[in-house]
Design a protein around this motif. Structure first.
Motif, PDB file in Angstrom:
ATOM      1  N   PHE A  14       0.767  -1.147   0.109  1.00  0.00           N
ATOM      2  CA  PHE A  14      -0.120  -0.064  -0.129  1.00  0.00           C
ATOM      3  C   PHE A  14       0.900   1.445  -0.049  1.00  0.00           C
ATOM      4  CE2 PHE A  14      -3.452  -2.972   1.093  1.00  0.00           C
ATOM      5  CZ  PHE A  14      -4.561  -2.370   0.078  1.00  0.00           C
ATOM      6  N   CYS A  17       1.647   2.015  -3.522  1.00  0.00           N
ATOM      7  CA  CYS A  17       0.319   2.295  -4.308  1.00  0.00           C
ATOM      8  C   CYS A  17       0.381   3.718  -5.120  1.00  0.00           C
ATOM      9  CB  CYS A  17      -0.801   1.995  -3.553  1.00  0.00           C
ATOM     10  SG  CYS A  17      -1.201   0.456  -3.656  1.00  0.00           S
ATOM     11  N   VAL A  24      -3.298   5.880  -8.244  1.00  0.00           N
ATOM     12  CA  VAL A  24      -3.228   4.653  -7.571  1.00  0.00           C
ATOM     13  C   VAL A  24      -2.828   3.539  -8.464  1.00  0.00           C
ATOM     14  CG1 VAL A  24      -4.492   2.838  -6.174  1.00  0.00           C
ATOM     15  CG2 VAL A  24      -4.674   5.394  -5.585  1.00  0.00           C
ATOM     16  N   TYR A  29      -1.686  -2.246  -5.523  1.00  0.00           N
ATOM     17  CA  TYR A  29      -3.061  -2.542  -4.900  1.00  0.00           C
ATOM     18  C   TYR A  29      -3.461  -3.821  -4.721  1.00  0.00           C
ATOM     19  CZ  TYR A  29      -8.056  -1.498  -4.510  1.00  0.00           C
ATOM     20  OH  TYR A  29      -9.432  -1.610  -3.855  1.00  0.00           O
ATOM     21  N   SER A  75      -2.859   2.275 -13.834  1.00  0.00           N
ATOM     22  CA  SER A  75      -3.374   2.795 -12.432  1.00  0.00           C
ATOM     23  C   SER A  75      -5.013   3.079 -12.533  1.00  0.00           C
ATOM     24  CB  SER A  75      -2.804   4.608 -12.385  1.00  0.00           C
ATOM     25  OG  SER A  75      -3.628   5.339 -13.438  1.00  0.00           O
ATOM     26  N   VAL A 191      -5.019   5.274   0.105  1.00  0.00           N
ATOM     27  CA  VAL A 191      -5.649   4.692  -0.960  1.00  0.00           C
ATOM     28  C   VAL A 191      -7.051   4.714  -1.046  1.00  0.00           C
ATOM     29  CG1 VAL A 191      -5.796   2.339  -2.167  1.00  0.00           C
ATOM     30  CG2 VAL A 191      -3.348   3.280  -1.310  1.00  0.00           C
TER      31      VAL A 191
END
Length: 208
Positions: A14, A17, A24, A29, A75, A191
């Protein structure tokens, strides 16, 4: 999805990420989610109603990330732009879109975030069943039919005590586990917040 759960690995995933541009990345992820699924598996069959669904969703997203359009799935932001532009959200005869699939993971992530935060801040003698039920009611319960909600709250009563949970984290003592949760949860929260904002902006939070 085999192997022991490691909170350290989830933290690293994370942490990796979010880019400098606040995008992100789907690779880390999904890697973070694989770690969280291992956590759910260590809790036994009572969480299978969530973990089975998460396994299927992660697998579907990994297929998108490896597929012909993989550059569109680097992403979260790229995926949303691509699927909206191509009209893929409601296309008949297609597997679930990436947006719909991530939304299901996103909702489950909120429950895990609240649950882990509850474990981190709770007193040693706190009932994990109460922490888990409160976290569930504040997140996933709204999206589950009554029969699943009922089964879940009954199942939560069989959860092990808080110390057993902290041991599952595989980072040493209870104090070390609490400290690492304190380090990991802001990254998971970041996130979650970016995803929530992105989906709200494009009116995707209520995808059926």
């Amino acid at each position: 999805m085999a192997g022991a759960f490691s909170l350290r690995e989830v933290l690293a995933a994370f942490q990796a990420c979010v880019t400098e541009r606040r995008e992100v990345l789907l690779g880390p992820y999904l890697s973070g989610w694989r770690g969280l699924i291992r956590f759910l598996h260590t809790l036994g069959a009572i969480f299978s109603f969530i973990s089975k669904d998460a396994v299927a969703k992660v697998q579907l997203m990994e297929d998108y990330c490896r597929g012909e359009q993989r550059e569109q799935y680097v992403s979260l932001q790229a995926m949303v732009r691509y699927e909206l532009a191509q009209g893929l959200l409601d296309a008949p005869g297609r597997p679930d879109s990436g947006c719909r699939t991530v939304l299901r993971l996103h909702r489950a992530l909120r429950w895990l975030q609240l649950f882990l935060e509850g474990l981190r801040t709770a007193r040693q003698d706190s009932r994990t069943s109460t922490i888990c039920t409160d976290s569930y009611n504040a997140s996933l319960a709204a999206y589950h039919p009554w029969v699943i909600r009922k089964a879940a709250t009954v199942a939560f009563r069989t959860l092990p005590p808080r110390d057993a949970f902290l041991q599952i984290m595989n980072v040493g003592t209870a104090e070390e586990a609490v400290a690492m949760l304190g380090e990991a949860l802001p990254y998971i929260g970041d996130v979650y917040d970016i995803t929530q904002q992105l989906f709200a902006q494009h009116e995707l939070l209520d995808l059926p």
